[in-house]
Design an enzyme around this catalytic site. Sequence first.
Site, PDB file in Angstrom:
ATOM      1  N   GLU A   1      -6.515  -3.188  -3.785  1.00  0.00           N
ATOM      2  CA  GLU A   1      -5.686  -4.202  -3.751  1.00  0.00           C
ATOM      3  C   GLU A   1      -6.261  -5.531  -2.874  1.00  0.00           C
ATOM      4  O   GLU A   1      -6.215  -6.688  -3.396  1.00  0.00           O
ATOM      5  CB  GLU A   1      -4.466  -3.997  -3.417  1.00  0.00           C
ATOM      6  CG  GLU A   1      -3.616  -3.182  -4.761  1.00  0.00           C
ATOM      7  CD  GLU A   1      -2.275  -2.479  -4.190  1.00  0.00           C
ATOM      8  OE1 GLU A   1      -1.522  -2.056  -4.841  1.00  0.00           O
ATOM      9  OE2 GLU A   1      -2.062  -2.742  -2.970  1.00  0.00           O
TER      10      GLU A   1
ATOM     11  N   GLY B   1       0.748  -1.333   0.045  1.00  0.00           N
ATOM     12  CA  GLY B   1       0.106  -0.011   0.178  1.00  0.00           C
ATOM     13  C   GLY B   1       0.636   1.253  -0.016  1.00  0.00           C
ATOM     14  O   GLY B   1       0.352   2.350   0.066  1.00  0.00           O
TER      15      GLY B   1
HETATM   16  C1  A5P Z   1       0.551  -0.196  -4.148  1.00  0.00           C
HETATM   17  O1  A5P Z   1      -0.563   0.119  -3.399  1.00  0.00           O
HETATM   18  C2  A5P Z   1       1.202  -1.159  -3.418  1.00  0.00           C
HETATM   19  O2  A5P Z   1       0.667  -1.950  -2.558  1.00  0.00           O
HETATM   20  C3  A5P Z   1       2.408  -1.605  -4.122  1.00  0.00           C
HETATM   21  O3  A5P Z   1       2.143  -2.829  -4.668  1.00  0.00           O
HETATM   22  C4  A5P Z   1       3.675  -1.912  -3.226  1.00  0.00           C
HETATM   23  O4  A5P Z   1       3.732  -0.423  -2.833  1.00  0.00           O
HETATM   24  C5  A5P Z   1       4.933  -2.061  -4.004  1.00  0.00           C
HETATM   25  O5  A5P Z   1       5.262  -1.129  -4.868  1.00  0.00           O
HETATM   26  P1  A5P Z   1       6.368  -1.134  -5.956  1.00  0.00           P
HETATM   27  O6  A5P Z   1       6.453  -2.398  -6.762  1.00  0.00           O
HETATM   28  O7  A5P Z   1       6.207   0.294  -6.666  1.00  0.00           O
HETATM   29  O8  A5P Z   1       7.571  -1.221  -4.916  1.00  0.00           O
END
Ligand code: A5P
Length: 236
Positions: free
Chosen positions: A107, A99
């Site tokens: 998600e 998140g």
């Molecule tokens: C988005 O809300 C997140 O849950 C992402 O999946 C998590 O922060 C991982 O992001 P990155 O792949 O950009 O590191």
Amino acid sequence: MIERDILKQTAAAAAAELVADGMLVGLGTGSTATFAIRRLGERFRDGLRFTGVPTSLASAELARSFGIPLIEMPGSTPIDLTIDGADEIGEADLGLIKGMGGALLREKIVAVSSHRLVIVADETKLLPRLGGRAPIPVEVVSFGWESTRGRLAALGCRPVLKRDAQGEPFRTDGGNLIMNCKFTALSDPAAIERALAMVVGVVESGLFLGLATTALVASRAGVRRIDRDRPPRADG
Ligand code: A5P
């Protein structure tokens, strides 16, 4: 491309190979999930046929640019497979912190509705146990958010309001705010998830426990696959 992005792309490409014709596929959010959507877009252009369920407006826009058909969220039909990133992965049970990109609510709704949740990441995200290295993003309604922040702090964390690139409070796709809550220790993540859910003003937390079925973690040595059985959840 910097090495970390190459690793993200490698993990994402491995996950995209798990998608087969006719599947309903959850499309995650964040930089690693973006690589997966791009690879799926290429596969779609090569003839693979599937329908996507995007977890954010940004992921929907990207998928649409490849012509991938999308639905918002199926009522009762389970999603076959969801590919998403994570901020922290506990190797012991594939517990997750997610998140930091601000899309945790959608998600999590997509994750609990999915037969399989495949997490893609570079090796920096993997810890032996969920350790609380990353703060836990918590989505809160904006009405009375400062009082919600006080109730979150009373749980023993340091809540910090997420801001956008302009320094304004970050708004989720649902119009809510995100408090990044740093706990000094995460000895009992399930108890913390329950405690966060009880706080008035909280919409959802970024603790994803008992949801991931597979992690594909890329390092210079290649992609390591970790599988876990998914325990039954009362809300799953
Ligand atoms: C988005 O809300 C997140 O849950 C992402 O999946 C998590 O922060 C991982 O992001 P990155 O792949 O950009 O590191």
